[in-house]
Design a protein around this motif. Structure first.
Motif, PDB file in Angstrom:
ATOM      1  N   GLN A 187       0.831  -1.203   0.000  1.00 15.68           N
ATOM      2  CA  GLN A 187       0.000   0.000   0.000  1.00 15.68           C
ATOM      3  C   GLN A 187       0.867   1.255   0.000  1.00 15.68           C
ATOM      4  N   VAL A 188       1.975   1.230   0.756  1.00 20.54           N
ATOM      5  CA  VAL A 188       2.896   2.372   0.779  1.00 20.54           C
ATOM      6  C   VAL A 188       3.517   2.580  -0.592  1.00 20.54           C
ATOM      7  N   ALA A 189       3.945   1.482  -1.213  1.00 20.53           N
ATOM      8  CA  ALA A 189       4.544   1.589  -2.538  1.00 20.53           C
ATOM      9  C   ALA A 189       3.547   2.132  -3.558  1.00 20.53           C
ATOM     10  N   ASP A 190       2.305   1.694  -3.463  1.00 25.09           N
ATOM     11  CA  ASP A 190       1.275   2.180  -4.380  1.00 25.09           C
ATOM     12  C   ASP A 190       1.041   3.677  -4.178  1.00 25.09           C
ATOM     13  N   SER A 191       0.966   4.112  -2.919  1.00 26.69           N
ATOM     14  CA  SER A 191       0.762   5.529  -2.630  1.00 26.69           C
ATOM     15  C   SER A 191       1.941   6.354  -3.125  1.00 26.69           C
ATOM     16  N   GLU A 192       3.158   5.864  -2.944  1.00 30.87           N
ATOM     17  CA  GLU A 192       4.344   6.586  -3.412  1.00 30.87           C
ATOM     18  C   GLU A 192       4.336   6.724  -4.927  1.00 30.87           C
ATOM     19  N   ALA A 193       3.939   5.648  -5.623  1.00 30.75           N
ATOM     20  CA  ALA A 193       3.892   5.690  -7.088  1.00 30.75           C
ATOM     21  C   ALA A 193       2.852   6.699  -7.578  1.00 30.75           C
ATOM     22  N   ARG A 194       1.709   6.713  -6.925  1.00 31.12           N
ATOM     23  CA  ARG A 194       0.654   7.658  -7.310  1.00 31.12           C
ATOM     24  C   ARG A 194       1.091   9.106  -7.049  1.00 31.12           C
ATOM     25  N   LEU A 195       1.739   9.341  -5.925  1.00 34.29           N
ATOM     26  CA  LEU A 195       2.222  10.679  -5.612  1.00 34.29           C
ATOM     27  C   LEU A 195       3.268  11.151  -6.618  1.00 34.29           C
ATOM     28  N   ALA A 196       4.126  10.210  -7.059  1.00 31.09           N
ATOM     29  CA  ALA A 196       5.147  10.564  -8.053  1.00 31.09           C
ATOM     30  C   ALA A 196       4.505  10.989  -9.363  1.00 31.09           C
ATOM     31  N   LEU A 198       1.443  12.274  -9.652  1.00 34.17           N
ATOM     32  CA  LEU A 198       0.670  13.492  -9.424  1.00 34.17           C
ATOM     33  C   LEU A 198       1.524  14.712  -9.099  1.00 34.17           C
ATOM     34  N   LEU A 199       2.760  14.509  -8.661  1.00 30.43           N
ATOM     35  CA  LEU A 199       3.587  15.605  -8.177  1.00 30.43           C
ATOM     36  C   LEU A 199       3.787  16.726  -9.203  1.00 30.43           C
ATOM     37  N   PRO A 200       4.160  16.440 -10.476  1.00 34.69           N
ATOM     38  CA  PRO A 200       4.358  17.554 -11.430  1.00 34.69           C
ATOM     39  C   PRO A 200       3.103  18.402 -11.609  1.00 34.69           C
ATOM     40  N   SER A 201       1.958  17.737 -11.776  1.00 38.81           N
ATOM     41  CA  SER A 201       0.712  18.484 -11.951  1.00 38.81           C
ATOM     42  C   SER A 201       0.372  19.279 -10.707  1.00 38.81           C
ATOM     43  N   ALA A 202       0.597  18.705  -9.548  1.00 40.41           N
ATOM     44  CA  ALA A 202       0.305  19.389  -8.295  1.00 40.41           C
ATOM     45  C   ALA A 202       1.193  20.619  -8.144  1.00 40.41           C
ATOM     46  N   ARG A 203       2.487  20.466  -8.496  1.00 39.58           N
ATOM     47  CA  ARG A 203       3.400  21.600  -8.393  1.00 39.58           C
ATOM     48  C   ARG A 203       2.981  22.725  -9.336  1.00 39.58           C
ATOM     49  N   ALA A 204       2.592  22.321 -10.558  1.00 34.15           N
ATOM     50  CA  ALA A 204       2.172  23.326 -11.537  1.00 34.15           C
ATOM     51  C   ALA A 204       0.930  24.063 -11.058  1.00 34.15           C
ATOM     52  N   ALA A 205      -0.028  23.318 -10.470  1.00 32.93           N
ATOM     53  CA  ALA A 205      -1.255  23.932  -9.974  1.00 32.93           C
ATOM     54  C   ALA A 205      -0.969  24.879  -8.826  1.00 32.93           C
ATOM     55  N   VAL A 206      -0.053  24.485  -7.950  1.00 38.63           N
ATOM     56  CA  VAL A 206       0.305  25.343  -6.811  1.00 38.63           C
ATOM     57  C   VAL A 206       0.996  26.604  -7.301  1.00 38.63           C
ATOM     58  N   SER A 207       1.889  26.430  -8.273  1.00 45.08           N
ATOM     59  CA  SER A 207       2.609  27.589  -8.820  1.00 45.08           C
ATOM     60  C   SER A 207       1.658  28.573  -9.483  1.00 45.08           C
ATOM     61  N   GLN A 208       0.684  28.013 -10.249  1.00 46.84           N
ATOM     62  CA  GLN A 208      -0.286  28.877 -10.926  1.00 46.84           C
ATOM     63  C   GLN A 208      -1.169  29.605  -9.914  1.00 46.84           C
ATOM     64  N   ALA A 209      -1.588  28.889  -8.875  1.00 51.16           N
ATOM     65  CA  ALA A 209      -2.406  29.509  -7.840  1.00 51.16           C
ATOM     66  C   ALA A 209      -1.640  30.616  -7.126  1.00 51.16           C
ATOM     67  N   SER A 210      -0.339  30.421  -6.915  1.00 51.79           N
ATOM     68  CA  SER A 210       0.478  31.430  -6.252  1.00 51.79           C
ATOM     69  C   SER A 210       0.577  32.686  -7.109  1.00 51.79           C
ATOM     70  N   ARG A 211       0.735  32.486  -8.429  1.00 48.34           N
ATOM     71  CA  ARG A 211       0.819  33.645  -9.326  1.00 48.34           C
ATOM     72  C   ARG A 211      -0.486  34.421  -9.317  1.00 48.34           C
ATOM     73  N   ARG A 212      -1.611  33.700  -9.333  1.00 48.32           N
ATOM     74  CA  ARG A 212      -2.912  34.369  -9.310  1.00 48.32           C
ATOM     75  C   ARG A 212      -3.078  35.176  -8.024  1.00 48.32           C
ATOM     76  N   LEU A 213      -2.652  34.615  -6.913  1.00 47.43           N
ATOM     77  CA  LEU A 213      -2.765  35.314  -5.645  1.00 47.43           C
ATOM     78  C   LEU A 213      -1.932  36.583  -5.650  1.00 47.43           C
ATOM     79  N   THR A 214      -0.742  36.496  -6.255  1.00 51.47           N
ATOM     80  CA  THR A 214       0.135  37.674  -6.341  1.00 51.47           C
ATOM     81  C   THR A 214      -0.504  38.769  -7.165  1.00 51.47           C
ATOM     82  N   LEU A 215      -1.121  38.382  -8.299  1.00 53.54           N
ATOM     83  CA  LEU A 215      -1.778  39.358  -9.155  1.00 53.54           C
ATOM     84  C   LEU A 215      -2.939  40.030  -8.432  1.00 53.54           C
ATOM     85  N   ILE A 216      -3.717  39.250  -7.704  1.00 55.38           N
ATOM     86  CA  ILE A 216      -4.854  39.791  -6.960  1.00 55.38           C
ATOM     87  C   ILE A 216      -4.363  40.795  -5.923  1.00 55.38           C
ATOM     88  N   GLU A 217      -3.299  40.448  -5.218  1.00 57.97           N
ATOM     89  CA  GLU A 217      -2.755  41.349  -4.202  1.00 57.97           C
ATOM     90  C   GLU A 217      -2.246  42.641  -4.850  1.00 57.97           C
TER      91      GLU A 217
END
Length: 228
Positions: A187-196, A198-217
């Motif tokens: 189960q740990v190995a499966d979760s690690e594989a899934r996180l690997a 998802l990680l690029p997409s998650a990072r991209a989404a976080v980065s985009q959200a951060s930029r939007r927040l900066t623009l709003i501010e």
């Protein structure tokens, strides 16, 4: 499972004085491979049998060393005896069947507490007259055990049997734990594989959200400074 040798169960017959209750006829069948002794008992209003085992038979040898608190266990579970004996019933006194496992000190045999089964399945003491009679019978059993010349051999056999039983129990427990561990590792190995994945997409989404927040501010900063 304990390995049986070519030794056969040994049988001894004797009588014991029960005082005002009469005479107790005892047929003791022992097996040096297991350390238990089957006592067939007969007296006025007394019928049936008990099994006597050294305390070591009920203790896990892998536990920390500590006093047992008792010398022998007297059980009414005749069917649990690991060697064949003549067909018999659990001990009954005055028509009341004794039940459970009773522990006793050889130096204080009167401390044994006979019990019976309640309708709800629990254990309780016997009525006073029957309790006194049952104690007298069990006292004779304890004395008969104490007088045996093969006690040392029976105690060694009991320790050996207990070790084999405990080894099997802990082996099964370890096997179950290993299955659970392997399942958890999977189960740990499966979760690690899934996180690997998802990680690029998650990072991209976080980065985009951060930029939007900066623009709003940035958009709201002038109005905030002007107090509008």
């Amino acid at each position: 499972m304990t390995t049986r040798t070519n030794r056969t169960p040994e049988q001894q017959r004797s009588n014991a004085d029960l005082g005002m209750y009469g005479t107790l006829e005892i047929t003791a069948t022992s097996d040096p491979d297991f350390g238990a002794v089957h006592f067939e008992l007969r007296a006025p209003h007394v019928r049936g049998s008990v099994i006597v085992s050294p305390a070591a038979a009920l203790v896990d040898p892998s536990d920390a060393l500590r006093p047992y608190g008792y010398d022998i266990a007297i059980s009414t579970e005749v069917a649990a005896l690991p060697f064949p004996v003549p067909a018999s019933q659990p001990l009954s006194v005055n028509g009341i069947a004794l039940s459970g496992t009773m522990k006793a000190l050889i130096a204080e045999p009167w401390s044994v507490r006979p019990q019976r089964r309640t309708k709800s399945g629990g254990l309780t003491s016997l009525p006073r007259p029957t309790d006194a009679y049952a104690r007298a019978v069990l006292l004779c059993v304890i004395r008969a055990w104490d007088q045996r010349t093969d006690r040392g051999e029976l105690e060694r056999a009991a320790r050996s049997t207990s070790a084999v039983t405990a080894y099997g129990r802990h082996s099964r427990r370890l096997a179950g734990q290993m299955r659970m561990l392997r399942a958890a590792q999977g189960q740990v190995a499966d979760s690690e594989a899934r996180l690997a994945v998802l990680l690029p997409s998650a990072r991209a989404a976080v980065s985009q959200a951060s930029r939007r927040l900066t623009l709003i501010e940035d958009d709201h900063m002038p109005s905030l400074l002007s107090g509008e």
